[in-house]
Design an enzyme around this catalytic site. Structure first.
Site, PDB file in Angstrom:
ATOM      1  N   HIS A 123      -7.539  -5.757   0.503  1.00 10.81           N
ATOM      2  CA  HIS A 123      -6.331  -4.978   0.786  1.00 10.81           C
ATOM      3  C   HIS A 123      -5.511  -5.557   1.938  1.00 10.81           C
ATOM      4  O   HIS A 123      -4.285  -5.643   1.845  1.00 10.81           O
ATOM      5  CB  HIS A 123      -6.737  -3.530   1.096  1.00 10.81           C
ATOM      6  CG  HIS A 123      -5.620  -2.550   0.957  1.00 10.81           C
ATOM      7  ND1 HIS A 123      -5.049  -2.225  -0.265  1.00 10.81           N
ATOM      8  CD2 HIS A 123      -4.963  -1.787   1.881  1.00 10.81           C
ATOM      9  CE1 HIS A 123      -4.105  -1.316  -0.086  1.00 10.81           C
ATOM     10  NE2 HIS A 123      -4.023  -1.036   1.199  1.00 10.81           N
ATOM     11  N   SER A 169       0.821  -1.203   0.000  1.00  6.82           N
ATOM     12  CA  SER A 169       0.000   0.000   0.000  1.00  6.82           C
ATOM     13  C   SER A 169       0.864   1.266   0.000  1.00  6.82           C
ATOM     14  O   SER A 169       1.623   1.503  -0.926  1.00  6.82           O
ATOM     15  CB  SER A 169      -0.960  -0.048   1.200  1.00  6.82           C
ATOM     16  OG  SER A 169      -1.925   0.972   1.130  1.00  6.82           O
ATOM     17  N   ASP A 185     -10.065  -5.528  -3.849  1.00 11.14           N
ATOM     18  CA  ASP A 185      -9.405  -4.474  -3.070  1.00 11.14           C
ATOM     19  C   ASP A 185     -10.167  -3.171  -3.287  1.00 11.14           C
ATOM     20  O   ASP A 185     -10.186  -2.630  -4.395  1.00 11.14           O
ATOM     21  CB  ASP A 185      -7.953  -4.341  -3.513  1.00 11.14           C
ATOM     22  CG  ASP A 185      -7.122  -3.461  -2.592  1.00 11.14           C
ATOM     23  OD1 ASP A 185      -7.689  -2.549  -1.962  1.00 11.14           O
ATOM     24  OD2 ASP A 185      -5.901  -3.687  -2.499  1.00 11.14           O
TER      25      ASP A 185
END
Length: 443
Positions: free
Chosen positions: A418, A212, A387
């Site tokens: 995620h 991320s 996600d």
């Protein structure tokens, strides 16, 4: 809180809950200021949890314990039977970062004649390096890499989180300390860490694994300081956050008010966003436990609510341990920077200070885009179809912009989200086993 439509009351609810979560405890600044005095390196060997402590509550044959919710990262690593080293790294702009190193695997010896490839793991938004350690030893990425006997594992902590909340001259109670976003993380933190790891190991290159925001700061580093591309042999991008135009999280409701929220926080004197000891987080750690009914309501951890993820594929027993360490805090400006990028559409741009300040800083009234074509280090992307934070369309946009994309791989699970990259019990089989063969070995 989940909103099915954009209403005034829904927005107010999001704002109020964010404010409660942003308030640090009265002790947090003092504790972290004292901790900032620590310098140098601390090398500690493995230990075992005491069976005489009835609160240990082991729930896995691989050494996990609910006691880990109250441990530091170093204590967790030691309790799992691994040696760990602690380093302090100072950035060009004076921030002091804490690095944790697992130099070799469990039961292995510190033989200097054995060459191990340095691999650096960088956490994402509101996390610390514990996210690579919470699953069982055979499922957590840091231990898996160390146990191969091939890799020297380094765990990063970005400025402002639980372990990297210190500065050579600024106090965490000062506004100036918190005047950063992920722009500064990429411009200063990542270069400092790369140089430190390579200097310490005597290697010319290292591997980088990010999740991320841990990918975002890498992209920023390589675009703003392209000379660092030559120092990375492989970059593994797990759910890389860059463009957020197609995100389906609560950012859709909050981003339009980003300027008002930043001003509101400033008036209230709030600079730290989501520290681990905020009232809402303290409530969750005290009263929640692994009850899924509670977990989908008042006990929902911020790292799940901000990504819109469910608990599918996650051992619910580790949820209290996740609470003990996450969210780990960042600056309000970092959260605002994500909101700005969402508002900007399918792009990846620097922090927007407003036309006048932008002109002074960037030489133009609008924030410039990061030049992703300058990211020439080899990048392998792994993404999830479900996600909501880093949507497939945004991943495709990023893939089209990179200067040296090697592959973009969809995880073979249509419901992969995620946080599954970090906490799913299937992460090793579906993700780690796919990219570990891509990592170079020391020669």
């Amino acid at each position: 809180m989940k909103c099915s439509s954009v209403t005034f009351y829904c927005i107010i609810g999001h704002i109020c809950w964010s404010l409660i979560a942003a308030i640090p405890s009265p002790q947090s600044n003092q504790i972290l200021r004292n901790g900032a005095k620590a310098v140098g390196v601390d090398i500690v060997g493995p230990r075992q949890l005491s069976s005489a402590n009835p609160s240990s509550q082991h729930f896995s044959a691989s050494g996990q314990s609910l006691e880990e919710a109250r441990m530091t990262t170093v204590e967790i690593i030691r309790s799992r039977g691994y040696s760990v080293e602690v380093y302090k790294v100072t950035t060009e702009d004076g921030y002091i970062l804490e690095l944790h190193r697992i130099p070799y695997g469990k039961g292995q010896s510190p033989d200097p004649s054995v060459k191990r490839q340095p691999v650096y793991l960088q956490h994402g938004f509101l996390n610390s390096d514990n996210v690579w350690l919470i699953n069982s030893n055979d499922k957590a990425l840091a231990y898996i890499l160390a146990d191969t006997g091939l890799y020297d594992v380094w765990l990063g902590n970005i400025r402002g989180n639980t372990y990297s909340r210190a500065h050579v001259s600024l106090d965490t109670s000062e506004d100036a300390y918190w005047d950063f976003s992920f722009d500064e993380m990429g411009k200063y933190d990542i270069p400092a860490v790369i140089n430190f790891v390579l200097d310490k190991t005597g290697r010319r290159t290292m591997s980088y694994i990010g999740h991320s925001m841990g990918c975002a700061v890498f992209l920023i580093c390589m675009s703003l300081r392209p000379e660092f591309n030559a120092k990375i042999d492989v970059m593994i991008a797990l759910a890389p956050a860059a463009s957020l135009a197609e995100a389906q999280t609560s950012i859709r409701y909050q981003a339009r008010f980003v300027n008002q929220l930043v001003t509101f926080y400033r008036v209230l004197g709030i600079r730290i966003y989501e520290p681990v000891d905020s009232p809402s987080n303290s409530f969750r750690k005290t009263f929640c436990g692994p009850n899924l009914i509670m977990r989908y309501s008042v006990c929902r951890n911020t790292i799940f609510s901000t990504t819109g993820d469910n608990y599918r594929g996650i051992d619910v027993n580790i949820l209290p341990v996740i609470d003990g360490h996450n969210p780990a805090g960042t600056s309000v400006r970092t959260a605002a920077h994500f909101a700005q990028n969402f508002n900007a559409g399918q792009t990846f741009q620097r922090y927007d200070f407003g036309p006048s300040e932008n002109q002074l800083r960037y030489g133009q009234p609008t924030p410039p885009d990061y030049e992703l074509s300058k990211v020439t280090a080899p990048v392998y992307i792994f993404w999830g179809e479900s996600d909501k934070a880093v949507a497939p369309g945004d991943v495709a946009w990023l893939a089209s912009k990179l200067g040296n994309l090697k592959s973009s791989t969809r995880i073979e699970d249509s419901e992969w989200n995620h946080v599954n990259f970090l906490f799913s019990t299937d992460a090793k089989r579906l993700v780690y086993d796919k990219f570990i063969p891509l990592l170079p070995k020391a020669s």
